[in-house]
Design an enzyme around this catalytic site. Structure first.
Site, PDB file in Angstrom:
ATOM      1  N   ARG A  26       0.835  -1.214   0.000  1.00  0.00           N
ATOM      2  CA  ARG A  26       0.000   0.000   0.000  1.00  0.00           C
ATOM      3  C   ARG A  26       0.865   1.257   0.000  1.00  0.00           C
ATOM      4  NH1 ARG A  26      -5.149  -2.187   1.644  1.00  0.00           N
ATOM      5  NH2 ARG A  26      -6.043  -0.306   0.836  1.00  0.00           N
ATOM      6  N   ARG A  61      -3.280   6.834   1.234  1.00  0.00           N
ATOM      7  CA  ARG A  61      -3.792   7.950   2.031  1.00  0.00           C
ATOM      8  C   ARG A  61      -2.775   8.629   2.945  1.00  0.00           C
ATOM      9  NH1 ARG A  61      -8.947   4.648   4.051  1.00  0.00           N
ATOM     10  NH2 ARG A  61      -7.408   2.993   3.792  1.00  0.00           N
ATOM     11  N   ARG A 119      -6.800  12.572  -4.744  1.00  0.00           N
ATOM     12  CA  ARG A 119      -7.991  11.851  -4.281  1.00  0.00           C
ATOM     13  C   ARG A 119      -9.186  12.777  -4.104  1.00  0.00           C
ATOM     14  NH1 ARG A 119     -11.878   9.532  -3.389  1.00  0.00           N
ATOM     15  NH2 ARG A 119     -12.340   7.831  -1.943  1.00  0.00           N
ATOM     16  N   ASP A 149      -7.167  -2.087  -7.124  1.00  0.00           N
ATOM     17  CA  ASP A 149      -7.653  -2.683  -5.873  1.00  0.00           C
ATOM     18  C   ASP A 149      -7.930  -4.159  -6.104  1.00  0.00           C
ATOM     19  OD1 ASP A 149      -8.469  -1.646  -3.077  1.00  0.00           O
ATOM     20  OD2 ASP A 149      -9.975  -3.127  -3.605  1.00  0.00           O
ATOM     21  N   TYR A 182     -15.219 -11.353   0.703  1.00  0.00           N
ATOM     22  CA  TYR A 182     -15.794 -10.023   0.456  1.00  0.00           C
ATOM     23  C   TYR A 182     -17.124 -10.141  -0.299  1.00  0.00           C
ATOM     24  CZ  TYR A 182     -12.245  -6.565   1.830  1.00  0.00           C
ATOM     25  OH  TYR A 182     -11.420  -5.730   2.532  1.00  0.00           O
TER      26      TYR A 182
HETATM   27  O1  1CP Z   1       0.388   1.187  -3.558  1.00  0.00           O
HETATM   28  C1  1CP Z   1      -0.556   0.398  -3.348  1.00  0.00           C
HETATM   29  O2  1CP Z   1      -0.400  -0.703  -2.784  1.00  0.00           O
HETATM   30  C2  1CP Z   1      -1.914   0.822  -3.775  1.00  0.00           C
HETATM   31  C3  1CP Z   1      -2.690  -0.170  -4.559  1.00  0.00           C
HETATM   32  C4  1CP Z   1      -3.646  -0.992  -3.683  1.00  0.00           C
HETATM   33  C5  1CP Z   1      -3.536  -2.337  -3.326  1.00  0.00           C
HETATM   34  C6  1CP Z   1      -2.383  -3.278  -3.612  1.00  0.00           C
HETATM   35  C7  1CP Z   1      -4.876  -0.504  -3.146  1.00  0.00           C
HETATM   36  C8  1CP Z   1      -5.381   0.887  -3.268  1.00  0.00           C
HETATM   37  N1  1CP Z   1      -5.523  -1.552  -2.555  1.00  0.00           N
HETATM   38  C9  1CP Z   1      -4.724  -2.676  -2.627  1.00  0.00           C
HETATM   39  C10 1CP Z   1      -5.032  -4.028  -2.138  1.00  0.00           C
HETATM   40  C11 1CP Z   1      -6.181  -4.241  -1.225  1.00  0.00           C
HETATM   41  N2  1CP Z   1      -7.414  -3.625  -1.230  1.00  0.00           N
HETATM   42  C12 1CP Z   1      -6.197  -5.218  -0.203  1.00  0.00           C
HETATM   43  C13 1CP Z   1      -5.066  -6.213   0.055  1.00  0.00           C
HETATM   44  C14 1CP Z   1      -3.989  -5.644   0.892  1.00  0.00           C
HETATM   45  C15 1CP Z   1      -4.278  -5.568   2.366  1.00  0.00           C
HETATM   46  O3  1CP Z   1      -4.564  -6.599   2.996  1.00  0.00           O
HETATM   47  O4  1CP Z   1      -4.152  -4.444   2.893  1.00  0.00           O
HETATM   48  C16 1CP Z   1      -7.448  -5.165   0.435  1.00  0.00           C
HETATM   49  C17 1CP Z   1      -7.925  -6.011   1.584  1.00  0.00           C
HETATM   50  C18 1CP Z   1      -8.216  -4.150  -0.222  1.00  0.00           C
HETATM   51  C19 1CP Z   1      -9.630  -3.771   0.068  1.00  0.00           C
HETATM   52  C20 1CP Z   1      -9.818  -2.319   0.320  1.00  0.00           C
HETATM   53  N3  1CP Z   1      -9.665  -1.364  -0.616  1.00  0.00           N
HETATM   54  C21 1CP Z   1     -10.180  -1.671   1.530  1.00  0.00           C
HETATM   55  C22 1CP Z   1     -10.515  -2.352   2.834  1.00  0.00           C
HETATM   56  C23 1CP Z   1      -9.317  -2.776   3.592  1.00  0.00           C
HETATM   57  C24 1CP Z   1      -8.408  -1.666   3.998  1.00  0.00           C
HETATM   58  O5  1CP Z   1      -7.168  -1.829   3.841  1.00  0.00           O
HETATM   59  O6  1CP Z   1      -8.877  -0.655   4.530  1.00  0.00           O
HETATM   60  C25 1CP Z   1     -10.203  -0.290   1.288  1.00  0.00           C
HETATM   61  C26 1CP Z   1     -10.531   0.814   2.241  1.00  0.00           C
HETATM   62  C27 1CP Z   1      -9.846  -0.132  -0.069  1.00  0.00           C
HETATM   63  C28 1CP Z   1      -9.746   1.156  -0.796  1.00  0.00           C
HETATM   64  C29 1CP Z   1      -8.389   1.509  -1.255  1.00  0.00           C
HETATM   65  N4  1CP Z   1      -7.626   0.731  -2.097  1.00  0.00           N
HETATM   66  C30 1CP Z   1      -6.435   1.342  -2.356  1.00  0.00           C
HETATM   67  C31 1CP Z   1      -6.447   2.610  -1.658  1.00  0.00           C
HETATM   68  C32 1CP Z   1      -5.351   3.640  -1.698  1.00  0.00           C
HETATM   69  C33 1CP Z   1      -7.663   2.701  -0.970  1.00  0.00           C
HETATM   70  C34 1CP Z   1      -8.133   3.885  -0.131  1.00  0.00           C
HETATM   71  C35 1CP Z   1      -9.205   4.578  -0.872  1.00  0.00           C
HETATM   72  C36 1CP Z   1      -9.356   6.037  -0.513  1.00  0.00           C
HETATM   73  O7  1CP Z   1      -8.490   6.858  -0.811  1.00  0.00           O
HETATM   74  O8  1CP Z   1     -10.433   6.380   0.009  1.00  0.00           O
END
Ligand code: 1CP
Length: 345
Positions: free
Chosen positions: A24, A28, A37, A74, A151
């Site tokens: 990640r 954020r 964003r 994602d 999910y």
């Molecule tokens: O640089 C990077 O890694 C960004 C790319 C990326 C990746 C690899 C994002 C962007 N999401 C993910 C994978 C992801 N998404 C996982 C697997 C990794 C982990 O276990 O943390 C999971 C469970 C998700 C599901 C997800 N997407 C959630 C819920 C879980 C959590 O971590 O909070 C949420 C809130 C998201 C949204 C999301 N995805 C990515 C970002 C930057 C965001 C935040 C969105 C925002 O700005 O509001």
């Protein structure tokens, strides 16, 4: 110049300095991410813009000179493309408006991956590869079939995944069918990412921790191994490095074979030393600093990093990373400190 290459580490070639990237790493906690964003009400609208994805993937590379980039997208793109109605509302995590609630919902899923619904992801790979320096590898990714199934059934993230657990008890045969559909979808999705230019793959099993020992084997590991076999059997993906992240799995990874998986990305709860003894010369290892340590004092951060570096010194194929995704409350300056410590700057 001292070597620190992710792809060489994945081939178990000793590196002078461990290559480093962060789960990640774009997101954020970066003010430059927040700036972009705020132009989008919905996260999904943002990741459907390939040039924006490329720009976001580049942000942590530009700021920290990391050794790998990960596609900005994602894991929930696949269930979204299968028609489950993904929404990223403001102030809460992802929610599906049409989660899988009955066996009919499983039968109704498309049998073929709707590639046209995922085209924006493949376009993002192309756009990112175009702007990324050629010496920085791009990592593609997907959720594990189990994590996507959880999910899809639960309809959102959850502490106990009660609905999902009830569903897998009541409909074991249909859940197997769902996992098969998702396994095939993940395979085709990753293959397409490789076609567009990713050079390594990471599979995120982010909900491994909610399963019992028995269910972990049947519902998580078996479908993931099947996905890996599909990748290994295909000419285009037979050689691609595959990294597996298991979040706090109920079974010790050292007891498992994990065939054809190039690298284990260890959750912060896992024992790096024991795992390195088991997989020395067999697999690359990635990890596993607890991201919450980055909220501590500089001295405490240094101590935790030194412990990992000392433990992994001389391990061919060690990649420094966090033991889970970086959280929005971490100061970028602490990330810089971590990178400097790893590189001995
Ligand atoms: O640089 C990077 O890694 C960004 C790319 C990326 C990746 C690899 C994002 C962007 N999401 C993910 C994978 C992801 N998404 C996982 C697997 C990794 C982990 O276990 O943390 C999971 C469970 C998700 C599901 C997800 N997407 C959630 C819920 C879980 C959590 O971590 O909070 C949420 C809130 C998201 C949204 C999301 N995805 C990515 C970002 C930057 C965001 C935040 C969105 C925002 O700005 O509001």
């Amino acid at each position: 110049m001292k070597s620190r290459s992710l792809l060489s580490a994945l081939s178990l070639e000793p590196q002078d300095i461990p290559p480093i990237w962060l789960m990640r790493q774009a997101g954020r906690y970066l003010p430059e991410y927040q700036k972009i964003r705020q132009n989008f009400k919905n996260f999904l609208d943002m990741i459907k813009k390939p040039d924006i994805c490329a720009e976001l993937a580049m942000q942590p590379i530009n700021r920290f000179d990391l050794d790998a980039s990960i596609l900005f997208s994602d894991i929930l793109t696949i269930p979204s493309a299968l028609g489950l109605g993904l929404e990223f509302g403001e102030g809460h995590g992802p929610v599906f408006s049409k989660p899988i609630s009955s066996t009919e919902d499983i039968q109704r899923l498309p049998t073929e991956v709707p590639h046209e619904e995922l085209n924006y992801v493949y376009e993002a790979v192309l756009a990112t590869r175009k702007v990324l320096p050629s010496n920085i590898p791009l990592i593609g990714f997907c959720g594990s079939p189990w994590t996507l199934a959880a999910y899809s059934i639960e309809g959102k993230g959850s502490k106990d995944f009660h609905k999902t657990k009830k569903f897998i008890t009541n409909y074991p045969k249909e859940v197997t069918e769902l996992l098969n559909t998702l396994t095939q979808a993940c395979f085709e999705y990753l293959k397409e990412q490789v076609k567009c230019g990713v050079e390594a793959l990471q599979i995120f099993d982010s909900w491994a921790d909610i399963l019992s020992l028995q269910d972990f084997q049947n519902l998580s590991l078996n479908p993931t191994q099947k996905l890996v076999e599909l990748l290994r059997k295909d000419k285009l993906t037979s050689e691609i490095p595959i990294i597996l992240f298991e979040k706090a799995p109920p079974r010790d990874l050292t007891e498992l074979d994990l065939k054809n998986i190039t690298c284990l990305s260890l959750h912060w709860s896992q024992n790096l030393v024991m795992t390195s003894e088991r997989f020395y010369g067999i697999k690359a290892l990635q990890g596993n600093l607890d991201p919450s340590i980055l909220k501590n004092s500089d001295e405490e951060i240094e101590q935790a990093i030194q412990y990992i570096l000392n433990s992994m010194h001389g391990y061919p194929g060690f990649i420094f990373n966090l033991g889970h995704g970086i959280t929005p409350d971490i100061e970028p300056s602490k990330v810089q400190l971590m990178i400097d410590l790893v590189r001995g700057n």
